[in-house]
Motif scaffolding. Sequence first.
Motif, PDB file in Angstrom:
ATOM      1  N   GLU A 134     -15.250  -6.515  41.601  1.00  0.00           N
ATOM      2  CA  GLU A 134     -14.409  -5.966  40.531  1.00  0.00           C
ATOM      3  C   GLU A 134     -15.093  -6.016  39.158  1.00  0.00           C
ATOM      4  N   ARG A 135     -15.986  -6.964  38.927  1.00  0.00           N
ATOM      5  CA  ARG A 135     -16.763  -7.098  37.688  1.00  0.00           C
ATOM      6  C   ARG A 135     -15.886  -7.087  36.441  1.00  0.00           C
ATOM      7  N   GLU A 136     -14.750  -7.759  36.521  1.00  0.00           N
ATOM      8  CA  GLU A 136     -13.901  -7.878  35.329  1.00  0.00           C
ATOM      9  C   GLU A 136     -13.003  -9.106  35.432  1.00  0.00           C
ATOM     10  N   PHE A 167     -10.336 -10.800  29.306  1.00  0.00           N
ATOM     11  CA  PHE A 167     -11.024  -9.695  28.611  1.00  0.00           C
ATOM     12  C   PHE A 167     -10.469  -8.343  29.083  1.00  0.00           C
ATOM     13  N   LEU A 192     -15.659 -11.186  41.864  1.00  0.00           N
ATOM     14  CA  LEU A 192     -16.399 -10.785  40.654  1.00  0.00           C
ATOM     15  C   LEU A 192     -17.485  -9.758  40.992  1.00  0.00           C
ATOM     16  N   SER A 200     -22.772 -12.218  30.084  1.00  0.00           N
ATOM     17  CA  SER A 200     -22.824 -10.828  29.612  1.00  0.00           C
ATOM     18  C   SER A 200     -23.799 -10.709  28.440  1.00  0.00           C
ATOM     19  N   GLU A 206     -13.712 -14.258  23.579  1.00  0.00           N
ATOM     20  CA  GLU A 206     -13.109 -12.924  23.437  1.00  0.00           C
ATOM     21  C   GLU A 206     -13.840 -12.092  22.380  1.00  0.00           C
ATOM     22  N   GLY A 220      -9.899  -4.681  29.754  1.00  0.00           N
ATOM     23  CA  GLY A 220     -10.690  -3.458  29.513  1.00  0.00           C
ATOM     24  C   GLY A 220     -12.193  -3.676  29.459  1.00  0.00           C
ATOM     25  N   VAL A 221     -12.670  -4.920  29.682  1.00  0.00           N
ATOM     26  CA  VAL A 221     -14.119  -5.181  29.623  1.00  0.00           C
ATOM     27  C   VAL A 221     -14.686  -5.217  31.038  1.00  0.00           C
ATOM     28  N   ARG A 222     -15.803  -4.483  31.243  1.00  0.00           N
ATOM     29  CA  ARG A 222     -16.499  -4.539  32.541  1.00  0.00           C
ATOM     30  C   ARG A 222     -17.798  -5.298  32.337  1.00  0.00           C
ATOM     31  N   PHE A 223     -18.065  -6.269  33.239  1.00  0.00           N
ATOM     32  CA  PHE A 223     -19.286  -7.064  33.103  1.00  0.00           C
ATOM     33  C   PHE A 223     -20.498  -6.207  33.471  1.00  0.00           C
ATOM     34  N   PRO A 278      -9.465  -9.419  33.777  1.00  0.00           N
ATOM     35  CA  PRO A 278      -8.519  -8.749  32.874  1.00  0.00           C
ATOM     36  C   PRO A 278      -7.665  -9.691  32.025  1.00  0.00           C
TER      37      PRO A 278
END
Length: 347
Positions: A42-44, A49, A39, A17, A139, A51-54, A46
């Motif tokens: 969904e690109r995350e 991380f 991945l 990222s 994180e 609430g984080v989207r890659f 949870p």
Amino acid sequence: MKITVIGCGAWGMAIASHLTKQGHSVTVWAHSEAEAERLTKEREMPNAFPGVRFPDGITFVNDRRAAADAGEDLLVFAVASPFTRSTAESFKEAIGTGKRITIVTKGIEEETLMTQADILEDVLPGNTIGVLSGPTHAEEVILGMPTTIVSASKSRQLAEFVQDVFISPKLRVYTSPDVLGVELGGSLKNVIALAAGMADGLGYGDNCKAALITRGIHEITKLAVRMGALPVTLQGLSGMGDLIVTCASMHSRNRRAGILIGQGKSMEEAMAEVGQVVEGVYSAKAAKALSQKYDTPLPIIEEVNRVLFEGESAEEAVRKLMMRDRKMESSFRPEDLPECWRTGSSR
Ligand SMILES: NC(=O)c1ccc[n+]([C@@H]2O[C@H](COP(=O)([O-])OP(=O)(O)OC[C@H]3O[C@@H](n4cnc5c(N)ncnc54)[C@H](O)[C@@H]3O)[C@@H](O)[C@H]2O)c1
């Protein structure tokens, strides 16, 4: 730059990222087809991380040839330490020779006592190898919090290349020629973090934590210097810096495992509850073997081994450390001592 990150754990994804946000073209190799597909869709992640989207720019693959080709400027190894050798072997043909490689994994191989860069030199000869290590919880890096790290390589060109690729207003990168010192600091701190967690689990306080950190870096430095590392490296980010962050933070899985053991759980129960690879458990055995090989006593690391593998309680380990033979705090040079300290004993 075209960069491939080999490994899609928390640290591999934080790095991917960061590099994508720096404008690089980034591919991530996942060790299973299913994870590469998940991945991509969904690109995350949870659990690591929430609430984080890659970033959309990251490409996920499982094919080794595609991964190696996509990383024509730099390959970043980021699998957990028990898988470094098998992963490097599986990539041997696809990588070939003449590539730039840096490894962010921390740990010492139990059977060979090799560091991570040693393993890559062994399995992937003909490539330029470096390491990247420091107090860098994934994180925090993924949220862009200010962080520092050390790029080490015997090749100054590679160390500075990696510095250029990674450096940003959020991630300050220093360089170092001392690969061994950087790697030993990063690996052995995990064993001290287990001890710090055990002290927390027993309900001990900040005094005990400060003692473990300070005497811990003393032990790590003694062994590392005996093996050929530079003392100043262990005082730096990849030594003292990483030890402080690992012993103090709840992001540290080694410390979390230690807390559970301090509360009375077995090593196996603690590892199962943490649910991720607790690398300090592997490094503890390796550190004990290194202590014997280099004839360097490591009292805290020896007690951690007894708790992990011989059924000693954490409480007994602390009691034994407190009751060791009396001694001076440091090995002072005779010329730095007043006369009465240089000769005989006052007792
Ligand atoms: N998490 C951090 O904050 C952080 C920071 C600095 C360094 N590191 C180091 O980076 C390394 C990876 O840490 P992480 O937090 O990403 O670990 P993790 O447990 O989240 O991920 C481990 C990764 O290893 C790979 N893996 C798992 N099983 C495998 C197998 N059978 N074959 C091949 N690969 C497999 C996968 O890519 C997996 O996602 C560790 O050595 C760690 O010490 C982690």
